[in-house]
Enzyme design. Sequence first.
Site, PDB file in Angstrom:
ATOM      1  N   ARG A 101       0.987  -1.113   0.024  1.00  0.00           N
ATOM      2  CA  ARG A 101       0.103   0.014   0.006  1.00  0.00           C
ATOM      3  C   ARG A 101       0.994   1.234   0.037  1.00  0.00           C
ATOM      4  O   ARG A 101       1.716   1.301   0.970  1.00  0.00           O
ATOM      5  CB  ARG A 101      -0.948   0.201   1.266  1.00  0.00           C
ATOM      6  CG  ARG A 101      -1.521   1.306   1.250  1.00  0.00           C
ATOM      7  CD  ARG A 101      -2.652   1.314   2.293  1.00  0.00           C
ATOM      8  NE  ARG A 101      -4.004   0.466   1.880  1.00  0.00           N
ATOM      9  CZ  ARG A 101      -5.286   0.812   2.296  1.00  0.00           C
ATOM     10  NH1 ARG A 101      -5.587   1.533   3.242  1.00  0.00           N
ATOM     11  NH2 ARG A 101      -6.195  -0.073   1.765  1.00  0.00           N
ATOM     12  N   HIS A 128      -7.250   0.856  -6.755  1.00  0.00           N
ATOM     13  CA  HIS A 128      -7.601  -0.170  -5.333  1.00  0.00           C
ATOM     14  C   HIS A 128      -8.212  -1.278  -5.911  1.00  0.00           C
ATOM     15  O   HIS A 128      -9.333  -1.706  -5.861  1.00  0.00           O
ATOM     16  CB  HIS A 128      -8.552   0.717  -4.727  1.00  0.00           C
ATOM     17  CG  HIS A 128      -8.441   0.162  -3.156  1.00  0.00           C
ATOM     18  ND1 HIS A 128      -7.600  -0.921  -2.881  1.00  0.00           N
ATOM     19  CD2 HIS A 128      -9.290   0.398  -2.006  1.00  0.00           C
ATOM     20  CE1 HIS A 128      -7.907  -1.105  -1.369  1.00  0.00           C
ATOM     21  NE2 HIS A 128      -8.748  -0.143  -0.919  1.00  0.00           N
ATOM     22  N   GLN A 131     -10.045  -4.244  -3.580  1.00  0.00           N
ATOM     23  CA  GLN A 131     -11.175  -3.314  -3.245  1.00  0.00           C
ATOM     24  C   GLN A 131     -12.367  -3.799  -4.281  1.00  0.00           C
ATOM     25  O   GLN A 131     -13.426  -4.329  -4.003  1.00  0.00           O
ATOM     26  CB  GLN A 131     -11.153  -2.024  -3.052  1.00  0.00           C
ATOM     27  CG  GLN A 131     -12.430  -1.418  -2.735  1.00  0.00           C
ATOM     28  CD  GLN A 131     -13.001  -1.604  -1.473  1.00  0.00           C
ATOM     29  OE1 GLN A 131     -12.407  -1.872  -0.277  1.00  0.00           O
ATOM     30  NE2 GLN A 131     -14.183  -2.303  -1.298  1.00  0.00           N
ATOM     31  N   ASP A 219     -17.308   7.286  -2.261  1.00  0.00           N
ATOM     32  CA  ASP A 219     -16.120   7.133  -1.521  1.00  0.00           C
ATOM     33  C   ASP A 219     -15.822   8.467  -0.766  1.00  0.00           C
ATOM     34  O   ASP A 219     -16.435   9.500  -1.265  1.00  0.00           O
ATOM     35  CB  ASP A 219     -14.961   6.812  -2.252  1.00  0.00           C
ATOM     36  CG  ASP A 219     -13.476   6.219  -1.577  1.00  0.00           C
ATOM     37  OD1 ASP A 219     -13.644   6.216  -0.487  1.00  0.00           O
ATOM     38  OD2 ASP A 219     -12.512   6.270  -2.312  1.00  0.00           O
ATOM     39  N   CYS A 259     -16.548   1.753  -0.013  1.00  0.00           N
ATOM     40  CA  CYS A 259     -15.437   0.849   0.259  1.00  0.00           C
ATOM     41  C   CYS A 259     -15.126   0.893   1.718  1.00  0.00           C
ATOM     42  O   CYS A 259     -14.310   0.075   2.239  1.00  0.00           O
ATOM     43  CB  CYS A 259     -14.253   1.238  -0.733  1.00  0.00           C
ATOM     44  SG  CYS A 259     -13.620   2.813  -0.502  1.00  0.00           S
ATOM     45  N   ARG A 287     -13.879  -8.484   1.263  1.00  0.00           N
ATOM     46  CA  ARG A 287     -12.426  -8.179   0.993  1.00  0.00           C
ATOM     47  C   ARG A 287     -11.816  -9.540   1.203  1.00  0.00           C
ATOM     48  O   ARG A 287     -10.811  -9.931   0.604  1.00  0.00           O
ATOM     49  CB  ARG A 287     -11.968  -7.236   1.800  1.00  0.00           C
ATOM     50  CG  ARG A 287     -12.521  -5.645   1.494  1.00  0.00           C
ATOM     51  CD  ARG A 287     -11.964  -5.385   0.228  1.00  0.00           C
ATOM     52  NE  ARG A 287     -10.787  -5.316  -0.177  1.00  0.00           N
ATOM     53  CZ  ARG A 287      -9.887  -4.329   0.576  1.00  0.00           C
ATOM     54  NH1 ARG A 287     -10.396  -3.137   1.128  1.00  0.00           N
ATOM     55  NH2 ARG A 287      -8.451  -4.338   0.196  1.00  0.00           N
TER      56      ARG A 287
END
Length: 301
Positions: A101, A128, A131, A219, A259, A287
């Site tokens: 990340r 991402h 996700q 988001d 998310c 996830r």
Amino acid sequence: MKRDFLRLWDLRTEEISYLIERAIQLKQGVDSQKCPLIGRSVGLLFEKPSTRTRVSFEVGVYQLGGQAVYMTPSEIQLGRGESIPDTARVLSRYLDAIVIRTFQHQRLQEFAQHSQVPVINGLSDLHHPCQVLADLMTIVEQKGGLEGVRVAYIGDGNNVANSLLEAAGRMGFTLTLACPEGYEPSAEVLDEVREGSGEIMILRDPREAAARADVLYTDVWVSMGQEAEAEKKRERFRAYQLNSALLGCAKTDAIVMHCLPAHRGEEITDDVIDGPQSVVFDQAENRLHAQKALLEWLLGG
Ligand code: CP
Ligand code: NVA
């Protein structure tokens, strides 16, 4: 040859379909006694905070029989200036895969270029993909498939939006994205996904985007690393809140996705995120299942 997962576009349509189906099987407990990662170690190198990605990967690796090794730059020599290529070369000698990340997507690409083991994007400023793999699984669970599904994304053209665009391009659903001028998704991603199978529209009016949607997705307005722009962005995005009025523009059986983490009262209201149409916690749970399917597939179940 090792496969990386730096963006959703790295996978072919049939590969994404396989991972969704496999994730659903794993969630149902199929092969729960199998431990494909026994004796294997997966690194998690995180330059930004995380709740879901970190914990779902750590738990997922454990459930598959492997060991997760969590690292932040300040705890390893990367934080003292050791180069990305050297870090990648060394960690490849110990680990079987590494989840990263980070900020600039180029850091991830550079790491992958020098790594001998698969590199998985656990979020960069540009993408991402883990996700969105879980999001696709969630839509399939809720809507029975992706064909003909209309997804409306309301808000910032950020990493999550870019990965959703790539998903639409690969999986052929309709994605309507409403954002203020200047906050569109990556032009490079848009150019590439327009060659794909999905119908993609970028609009200004959130109500127009939400009209007849099966899925309403939002988001945060201020992503990690954008704190200096927070005030300006909150002002610019005020009309893009996912609230009950906007939800009323979508189909009556539309689902609400986010998310997470959510900034309640900013991009989404409490009544909507906690309401009956919200699937955000199933989405968060997925996830774990989607990443287990990914790890099993990448590391050769
Ligand atoms: N959605 C998501 O990636 O959450 P975290 O930042 O908590 O990992
Ligand atoms: N766009 C958000 C997603 C967090 C999971 C961010 O990058 O901070």
